[in-house]
Design a protein around this motif. Sequence first.
Motif, PDB file in Angstrom:
ATOM      1  N   MET A   1      -1.615   0.083 -14.279  1.00 44.94           N
ATOM      2  CA  MET A   1      -0.567   0.833 -13.585  1.00 44.94           C
ATOM      3  C   MET A   1      -1.003   1.117 -12.147  1.00 44.94           C
ATOM      4  N   THR A   2      -0.091   0.909 -11.202  1.00 43.86           N
ATOM      5  CA  THR A   2      -0.376   1.198  -9.805  1.00 43.86           C
ATOM      6  C   THR A   2      -0.443   2.704  -9.582  1.00 43.86           C
ATOM      7  N   LEU A   3      -1.491   3.147  -8.927  1.00 45.83           N
ATOM      8  CA  LEU A   3      -1.626   4.561  -8.606  1.00 45.83           C
ATOM      9  C   LEU A   3      -0.705   4.885  -7.437  1.00 45.83           C
ATOM     10  N   THR A   4       0.052   5.972  -7.583  1.00 48.13           N
ATOM     11  CA  THR A   4       1.057   6.326  -6.575  1.00 48.13           C
ATOM     12  C   THR A   4       0.892   7.775  -6.140  1.00 48.13           C
ATOM     13  N   VAL A   5       0.938   7.990  -4.839  1.00 50.10           N
ATOM     14  CA  VAL A   5       0.853   9.328  -4.266  1.00 50.10           C
ATOM     15  C   VAL A   5       2.102   9.588  -3.437  1.00 50.10           C
ATOM     16  N   ALA A   6       2.739  10.735  -3.657  1.00 46.83           N
ATOM     17  CA  ALA A   6       3.878  11.150  -2.841  1.00 46.83           C
ATOM     18  C   ALA A   6       3.356  11.951  -1.650  1.00 46.83           C
ATOM     19  N   VAL A   7       3.826  11.614  -0.464  1.00 49.03           N
ATOM     20  CA  VAL A   7       3.370  12.260   0.768  1.00 49.03           C
ATOM     21  C   VAL A   7       4.520  13.062   1.371  1.00 49.03           C
ATOM     22  N   ASP A   8       4.300  14.350   1.569  1.00 49.11           N
ATOM     23  CA  ASP A   8       5.259  15.169   2.304  1.00 49.11           C
ATOM     24  C   ASP A   8       5.092  14.808   3.779  1.00 49.11           C
ATOM     25  N   ALA A   9       5.874  13.836   4.213  1.00 54.10           N
ATOM     26  CA  ALA A   9       5.683  13.277   5.558  1.00 54.10           C
ATOM     27  C   ALA A   9       6.071  14.248   6.671  1.00 54.10           C
ATOM     28  N   MET A  10       6.861  15.274   6.347  1.00 56.02           N
ATOM     29  CA  MET A  10       7.350  16.184   7.370  1.00 56.02           C
ATOM     30  C   MET A  10       6.469  17.418   7.521  1.00 56.02           C
ATOM     31  N   GLY A  11       5.540  17.642   6.596  1.00 55.88           N
ATOM     32  CA  GLY A  11       4.757  18.867   6.597  1.00 55.88           C
ATOM     33  C   GLY A  11       3.708  18.914   7.691  1.00 55.88           C
ATOM     34  N   GLY A  12       3.284  20.134   8.051  1.00 57.17           N
ATOM     35  CA  GLY A  12       2.226  20.304   9.032  1.00 57.17           C
ATOM     36  C   GLY A  12       2.748  20.633  10.417  1.00 57.17           C
ATOM     37  N   ASP A  13       1.832  20.889  11.332  1.00 55.21           N
ATOM     38  CA  ASP A  13       2.208  21.247  12.699  1.00 55.21           C
ATOM     39  C   ASP A  13       2.816  20.078  13.463  1.00 55.21           C
ATOM     40  N   VAL A  14       2.419  18.845  13.102  1.00 56.48           N
ATOM     41  CA  VAL A  14       2.881  17.654  13.836  1.00 56.48           C
ATOM     42  C   VAL A  14       3.862  16.821  13.024  1.00 56.48           C
ATOM     43  N   GLY A  15       3.719  16.791  11.718  1.00 57.95           N
ATOM     44  CA  GLY A  15       4.633  16.020  10.874  1.00 57.95           C
ATOM     45  C   GLY A  15       4.317  14.538  10.886  1.00 57.95           C
ATOM     46  N   VAL A  16       5.328  13.711  11.100  1.00 58.70           N
ATOM     47  CA  VAL A  16       5.158  12.250  10.974  1.00 58.70           C
ATOM     48  C   VAL A  16       4.137  11.685  11.966  1.00 58.70           C
ATOM     49  N   GLY A  17       3.897  12.393  13.075  1.00 58.89           N
ATOM     50  CA  GLY A  17       2.919  11.926  14.040  1.00 58.89           C
ATOM     51  C   GLY A  17       1.499  11.910  13.501  1.00 58.89           C
ATOM     52  N   VAL A  18       1.273  12.648  12.416  1.00 60.44           N
ATOM     53  CA  VAL A  18      -0.032  12.662  11.750  1.00 60.44           C
ATOM     54  C   VAL A  18       0.046  12.000  10.385  1.00 60.44           C
ATOM     55  N   THR A  19       1.056  12.354   9.591  1.00 60.95           N
ATOM     56  CA  THR A  19       1.111  11.884   8.204  1.00 60.95           C
ATOM     57  C   THR A  19       1.310  10.380   8.093  1.00 60.95           C
ATOM     58  N   VAL A  20       2.112   9.794   8.972  1.00 59.61           N
ATOM     59  CA  VAL A  20       2.371   8.352   8.888  1.00 59.61           C
ATOM     60  C   VAL A  20       1.146   7.535   9.310  1.00 59.61           C
ATOM     61  N   PRO A  21       0.522   7.797  10.468  1.00 57.86           N
ATOM     62  CA  PRO A  21      -0.693   7.044  10.806  1.00 57.86           C
ATOM     63  C   PRO A  21      -1.801   7.223   9.767  1.00 57.86           C
ATOM     64  N   ALA A  22      -1.934   8.438   9.234  1.00 54.58           N
ATOM     65  CA  ALA A  22      -2.959   8.685   8.209  1.00 54.58           C
ATOM     66  C   ALA A  22      -2.670   7.883   6.955  1.00 54.58           C
ATOM     67  N   SER A  23      -1.413   7.794   6.574  1.00 53.44           N
ATOM     68  CA  SER A  23      -1.035   7.033   5.384  1.00 53.44           C
ATOM     69  C   SER A  23      -1.347   5.549   5.558  1.00 53.44           C
ATOM     70  N   LEU A  24      -1.072   5.023   6.737  1.00 42.81           N
ATOM     71  CA  LEU A  24      -1.361   3.614   6.999  1.00 42.81           C
ATOM     72  C   LEU A  24      -2.869   3.345   6.964  1.00 42.81           C
ATOM     73  N   ALA A  25      -3.645   4.255   7.554  1.00 40.73           N
ATOM     74  CA  ALA A  25      -5.102   4.095   7.539  1.00 40.73           C
ATOM     75  C   ALA A  25      -5.637   4.177   6.116  1.00 40.73           C
ATOM     76  N   PHE A  26      -5.054   5.049   5.322  1.00 41.44           N
ATOM     77  CA  PHE A  26      -5.465   5.187   3.923  1.00 41.44           C
ATOM     78  C   PHE A  26      -5.166   3.905   3.148  1.00 41.44           C
ATOM     79  N   LEU A  27      -3.988   3.345   3.335  1.00 39.41           N
ATOM     80  CA  LEU A  27      -3.608   2.131   2.602  1.00 39.41           C
ATOM     81  C   LEU A  27      -4.472   0.936   3.004  1.00 39.41           C
TER      82      LEU A  27
END
Length: 348
Positions: A1-27
């Motif tokens: 089974m593929t491991l799946t994580v849900a990311v609250d992309a809007m959360g935090g002081d910056v939102g997508v400016g941090v969560t999206v680049p971090a998600s790409l680096a993680f993947l």
Amino acid sequence: MTLTVAVDAMGGDVGVGVTVPASLAFLDRHPDVKLILVGLPDLIESELKRLGRAPGEQLTIHPATEVVGMDDSPQSALKNKKDSSMRVAINLVKDGVAQAIVSAGNTGALMATARFVLKTIPGIDRPAIAKMLPSMNGTTCVLDLGANVDCTPEQLLQFGIMGAMLVEGVMKKPNPTVGLLNIGSEEIKGSDNVKQAAELLRHSGLNFVGNVEGNDIYHGSVDVVVTDGFTGNVALKTSEGLAHMVATFLKEEFTRNLLTRLCALAALPVLNRFKKRVDSRRYNGASLVGLRGIVVKSHGGTDSLGFRCALEQAIDEVRADVVRHTSEHVGQQLARIDAAAAAVCPKI
């Protein structure tokens, strides 16, 4: 089974400016994991386009129409923002679509929503915030760090069980040592609550070593430090303030004049290694333990590296099957101390 994580992309002081680049680096580091970015699709897609990437099999977008603000009350977020990125991401864990959720959003709202949606593990009264802090011997797991200001002896016992299971699963440490934060190591010290909690921990079957003091957290004297949320949060914020002060002082001294700048240049390799060892971003990611699902809280003001480390924490817990591991042990541990609890704390 593929491991799946849900990311609250809007959360935090910056939102997508941090969560999206971090998600790409993680993947890029975890090709066997799938991430679901939850939030306002237009903003997420715009950030992906800016980074030259697009959704695909490993990275998908799940729409949400609302965002929980950092100043929203937990009650307001729970009652009035049922389609927030935070709530939708937690629902994905409840529905089994994802095995964990990571958010840098409002801590109170995240705890309240996660507790309402996911519920607690049977035998656990309240979830706690647990975090791995750097120590001279590796890391020390400290809980609670702010979720529960007032705690009963039984709840402190439950924190000890949850912390031990987290360390055992994620850090691969069998039978981890557990200490109870107090104003001294002697058994006679502390409030009545702390003294009663110590007795319960002694009869719990955990590897309880007794009372520990604040400096033991960073000495690495024990693997798990148990405390109430008020004390734990004060200890954490004091530590963060001290770390910032030390870094500021070092910078001031090394930039004082030409000679000190030359000394700094010579010491640069050592300073860089020191900075890496104490970099709070590398320890970012606090676990909301005691829930029927994995929830990791990232610091709201962190950058891409910090959020990526929170994602690492989440996937480590998924792979260690921490929720099942904790559920199996909680009942056993609590049953073991029932008789002792009745004798030690008859009024609880």
